[in-house]
Motif scaffolding. Structure first.
Motif, PDB file in Angstrom:
ATOM      1  N   TRP A 268       8.116   3.958  -8.349  1.00  0.00           N
ATOM      2  CA  TRP A 268       6.827   3.373  -7.964  1.00  0.00           C
ATOM      3  C   TRP A 268       5.758   4.456  -7.897  1.00  0.00           C
ATOM      4  O   TRP A 268       4.686   4.333  -8.503  1.00  0.00           O
ATOM      5  CB  TRP A 268       6.979   2.686  -6.605  1.00  0.00           C
ATOM      6  CG  TRP A 268       5.734   2.033  -6.074  1.00  0.00           C
ATOM      7  CD1 TRP A 268       4.543   2.639  -5.757  1.00  0.00           C
ATOM      8  CD2 TRP A 268       5.551   0.642  -5.793  1.00  0.00           C
ATOM      9  NE1 TRP A 268       3.641   1.724  -5.287  1.00  0.00           N
ATOM     10  CE2 TRP A 268       4.223   0.498  -5.296  1.00  0.00           C
ATOM     11  CE3 TRP A 268       6.374  -0.480  -5.897  1.00  0.00           C
ATOM     12  CZ2 TRP A 268       3.716  -0.747  -4.905  1.00  0.00           C
ATOM     13  CZ3 TRP A 268       5.860  -1.711  -5.507  1.00  0.00           C
ATOM     14  CH2 TRP A 268       4.553  -1.837  -5.035  1.00  0.00           C
ATOM     15  N   GLN A 269       6.026   5.504  -7.142  1.00  0.00           N
ATOM     16  CA  GLN A 269       5.028   6.554  -6.938  1.00  0.00           C
ATOM     17  C   GLN A 269       4.643   7.231  -8.251  1.00  0.00           C
ATOM     18  O   GLN A 269       3.463   7.510  -8.488  1.00  0.00           O
ATOM     19  CB  GLN A 269       5.560   7.591  -5.944  1.00  0.00           C
ATOM     20  CG  GLN A 269       5.697   7.056  -4.527  1.00  0.00           C
ATOM     21  CD  GLN A 269       6.355   8.054  -3.599  1.00  0.00           C
ATOM     22  OE1 GLN A 269       7.290   8.764  -3.986  1.00  0.00           O
ATOM     23  NE2 GLN A 269       5.881   8.125  -2.368  1.00  0.00           N
ATOM     24  N   ASN A 270       5.623   7.489  -9.100  1.00  0.00           N
ATOM     25  CA  ASN A 270       5.329   8.146 -10.381  1.00  0.00           C
ATOM     26  C   ASN A 270       4.441   7.274 -11.252  1.00  0.00           C
ATOM     27  O   ASN A 270       3.524   7.775 -11.934  1.00  0.00           O
ATOM     28  CB  ASN A 270       6.619   8.476 -11.121  1.00  0.00           C
ATOM     29  CG  ASN A 270       7.353   9.654 -10.531  1.00  0.00           C
ATOM     30  OD1 ASN A 270       6.802  10.405  -9.723  1.00  0.00           O
ATOM     31  ND2 ASN A 270       8.604   9.832 -10.903  1.00  0.00           N
ATOM     32  N   HIS A 271       4.696   5.971 -11.232  1.00  0.00           N
ATOM     33  CA  HIS A 271       3.865   5.075 -12.043  1.00  0.00           C
ATOM     34  C   HIS A 271       2.419   5.110 -11.557  1.00  0.00           C
ATOM     35  O   HIS A 271       1.489   5.226 -12.370  1.00  0.00           O
ATOM     36  CB  HIS A 271       4.400   3.647 -11.986  1.00  0.00           C
ATOM     37  CG  HIS A 271       3.570   2.686 -12.789  1.00  0.00           C
ATOM     38  ND1 HIS A 271       3.679   2.584 -14.155  1.00  0.00           N
ATOM     39  CD2 HIS A 271       2.575   1.813 -12.423  1.00  0.00           C
ATOM     40  CE1 HIS A 271       2.812   1.689 -14.603  1.00  0.00           C
ATOM     41  NE2 HIS A 271       2.133   1.210 -13.569  1.00  0.00           N
ATOM     42  N   ILE A 272       2.227   4.998 -10.255  1.00  0.00           N
ATOM     43  CA  ILE A 272       0.868   5.000  -9.706  1.00  0.00           C
ATOM     44  C   ILE A 272       0.165   6.310 -10.025  1.00  0.00           C
ATOM     45  O   ILE A 272      -0.994   6.326 -10.488  1.00  0.00           O
ATOM     46  CB  ILE A 272       0.891   4.757  -8.181  1.00  0.00           C
ATOM     47  CG1 ILE A 272       1.489   3.383  -7.858  1.00  0.00           C
ATOM     48  CG2 ILE A 272      -0.521   4.904  -7.606  1.00  0.00           C
ATOM     49  CD1 ILE A 272       0.716   2.211  -8.395  1.00  0.00           C
TER      50      ILE A 272
ATOM     51  N   ALA B 200      -6.412  -0.859  -7.929  1.00  0.00           N
ATOM     52  CA  ALA B 200      -5.173  -0.439  -7.275  1.00  0.00           C
ATOM     53  C   ALA B 200      -4.205  -1.607  -7.137  1.00  0.00           C
ATOM     54  O   ALA B 200      -2.987  -1.428  -7.231  1.00  0.00           O
ATOM     55  CB  ALA B 200      -5.485   0.170  -5.911  1.00  0.00           C
ATOM     56  N   ASP B 201      -4.724  -2.815  -6.908  1.00  0.00           N
ATOM     57  CA  ASP B 201      -3.849  -3.995  -6.844  1.00  0.00           C
ATOM     58  C   ASP B 201      -3.131  -4.205  -8.175  1.00  0.00           C
ATOM     59  O   ASP B 201      -1.944  -4.552  -8.213  1.00  0.00           O
ATOM     60  CB  ASP B 201      -4.662  -5.241  -6.497  1.00  0.00           C
ATOM     61  CG  ASP B 201      -4.814  -5.443  -4.999  1.00  0.00           C
ATOM     62  OD1 ASP B 201      -4.214  -4.674  -4.225  1.00  0.00           O
ATOM     63  OD2 ASP B 201      -5.541  -6.376  -4.595  1.00  0.00           O
ATOM     64  N   GLU B 202      -3.854  -4.005  -9.275  1.00  0.00           N
ATOM     65  CA  GLU B 202      -3.242  -4.173 -10.594  1.00  0.00           C
ATOM     66  C   GLU B 202      -2.175  -3.108 -10.837  1.00  0.00           C
ATOM     67  O   GLU B 202      -1.098  -3.409 -11.382  1.00  0.00           O
ATOM     68  CB  GLU B 202      -4.323  -4.112 -11.676  1.00  0.00           C
ATOM     69  CG  GLU B 202      -5.251  -5.313 -11.661  1.00  0.00           C
ATOM     70  CD  GLU B 202      -6.466  -5.141 -12.559  1.00  0.00           C
ATOM     71  OE1 GLU B 202      -6.979  -6.170 -13.038  1.00  0.00           O
ATOM     72  OE2 GLU B 202      -6.907  -3.996 -12.775  1.00  0.00           O
ATOM     73  N   LEU B 203      -2.461  -1.882 -10.427  1.00  0.00           N
ATOM     74  CA  LEU B 203      -1.466  -0.812 -10.598  1.00  0.00           C
ATOM     75  C   LEU B 203      -0.248  -1.057  -9.709  1.00  0.00           C
ATOM     76  O   LEU B 203       0.886  -0.798 -10.126  1.00  0.00           O
ATOM     77  CB  LEU B 203      -2.093   0.547 -10.280  1.00  0.00           C
ATOM     78  CG  LEU B 203      -3.254   0.987 -11.173  1.00  0.00           C
ATOM     79  CD1 LEU B 203      -3.707   2.394 -10.794  1.00  0.00           C
ATOM     80  CD2 LEU B 203      -2.873   0.928 -12.653  1.00  0.00           C
TER      81      LEU B 203
ATOM     82  N   ALA C 218       4.480  -6.610  -4.579  1.00  0.00           N
ATOM     83  CA  ALA C 218       3.211  -6.153  -5.149  1.00  0.00           C
ATOM     84  C   ALA C 218       2.132  -5.999  -4.087  1.00  0.00           C
ATOM     85  O   ALA C 218       1.194  -5.211  -4.258  1.00  0.00           O
ATOM     86  CB  ALA C 218       2.752  -7.126  -6.232  1.00  0.00           C
ATOM     87  N   ARG C 219       2.264  -6.730  -2.972  1.00  0.00           N
ATOM     88  CA  ARG C 219       1.278  -6.654  -1.888  1.00  0.00           C
ATOM     89  C   ARG C 219       1.735  -5.752  -0.745  1.00  0.00           C
ATOM     90  O   ARG C 219       1.114  -5.734   0.323  1.00  0.00           O
ATOM     91  CB  ARG C 219       0.979  -8.056  -1.354  1.00  0.00           C
ATOM     92  CG  ARG C 219       0.291  -8.969  -2.373  1.00  0.00           C
ATOM     93  CD  ARG C 219      -0.140 -10.279  -1.738  1.00  0.00           C
ATOM     94  NE  ARG C 219       1.004 -11.066  -1.278  1.00  0.00           N
ATOM     95  CZ  ARG C 219       1.689 -11.920  -2.030  1.00  0.00           C
ATOM     96  NH1 ARG C 219       1.354 -12.088  -3.300  1.00  0.00           N
ATOM     97  NH2 ARG C 219       2.703 -12.594  -1.529  1.00  0.00           N
TER      98      ARG C 219
ATOM     99  N   SER D  30     -10.242  -5.113  -1.263  1.00  0.00           N
ATOM    100  CA  SER D  30      -9.505  -6.138  -0.535  1.00  0.00           C
ATOM    101  C   SER D  30      -8.237  -5.567   0.094  1.00  0.00           C
ATOM    102  O   SER D  30      -7.902  -5.884   1.242  1.00  0.00           O
ATOM    103  CB  SER D  30      -9.160  -7.310  -1.457  1.00  0.00           C
ATOM    104  OG  SER D  30      -8.353  -6.881  -2.544  1.00  0.00           O
ATOM    105  N   ALA D  31      -7.536  -4.698  -0.629  1.00  0.00           N
ATOM    106  CA  ALA D  31      -6.333  -4.083  -0.074  1.00  0.00           C
ATOM    107  C   ALA D  31      -6.680  -3.195   1.116  1.00  0.00           C
ATOM    108  O   ALA D  31      -5.966  -3.181   2.129  1.00  0.00           O
ATOM    109  CB  ALA D  31      -5.612  -3.270  -1.148  1.00  0.00           C
TER     110      ALA D  31
END
Length: 226
Positions: free
Chosen positions: A44-48, A65-68, A92-93, A126-127
């Motif tokens: 997860w972290q590497n993708h972001i 950031a929500d999409e990522l 995802a949320r 929003s996040a």
């Protein structure tokens, strides 16, 4: 250097004010019981990090950031064999439900009695709203990198804070647990304060920040906050 040299204090949120890795690990464990949560967290972290870097460098067009987070959640679900769409949606949320560090709310409140305090986060608007509300954090203003359509450490993100305060960069203090974040703030002339967190990016041998503290309480004391 005294508090009269500072017009406002700006805080990174993810990792600095909330324990993001702990929150993500818990969400991954709930979504994929029995899976290797450490490996999935790194995925997860590497993708972001990779996707934000591509956006900062202009290689990829802007994505929120929500999409990522949704992309990262999809990768985690694929690797863990999770196919339930509702489980994917909750994962995802996950970025909206991180727990604040024990000193975060009290330290922020103390500093807010002396300075205007702002959040400056790579989380989208929003996040960021839900994240800070759920973590019990209160700002005078919360700013999202979404408004610059890029991510820290791009200079435009830090300028959002300087412009919001309406002063010179050297009169705005950026607080973060990530040395890379503080280097970005330094690049536009902001003052910097490193606050140590177990999950942060510690200063390197060449880093010179205006303050280095073990907690927000220590920073408040150093700044003469009431």
């Amino acid at each position: 250097m005294t508090r009269t040299d500072i017009d406002a204090v700006v805080f990174d949120v993810l990792g600095t004010m909330v324990d993001e890795p702990r929150g993500l690990t818990a969400a991954i464990a709930e979504a994929a019981p029995g899976a290797d949560t450490d490996a999935l967290l790194v995925l997860w972290q590497n993708h972001i990090e990779q996707q934000q870097d591509l956006i900062v460098r202009g290689v990829r067009g802007y994505a929120t950031a929500d999409e990522l987070d949704a992309e990262a959640a999809a990768r985690v679900c694929e690797h863990a064999g999770v196919t339930d769409f509702d489980v994917f949606g909750r994962l995802a949320r996950a970025g909206r439900h991180h727990t604040a560090w024990p000193d975060a709310a009290a330290g922020l409140e103390r500093l807010a009695r002396t300075f205007p305090v702002l959040a400056l986060s790579n989380a989208n608007r929003s996040a960021l709203l839900h994240l800070t509300a759920n973590a019990g954090l209160r700002w005078h203003q919360a700013l999202s990198a979404e408004d610059a359509r890029t991510y820290k450490p791009a200079p435009g993100v830090y300028r959002l804070a300087v412009d919001a305060v309406g002063t010179l960069p050297e009169r705005v203090l950026m607080v973060a647990a990530h040395a890379w974040d503080l280097r970005g703030a330094q690049a536009i002339g902001m003052k910097t304060a490193y606050v140590r967190r177990p999950v942060g990016d510690p200063p390197g041998p060449d880093d010179v920040f205006d303050w280095q503290c073990e907690s927000l309480g220590e920073l408040a004391e150093a700044l003469g906050a009431e």
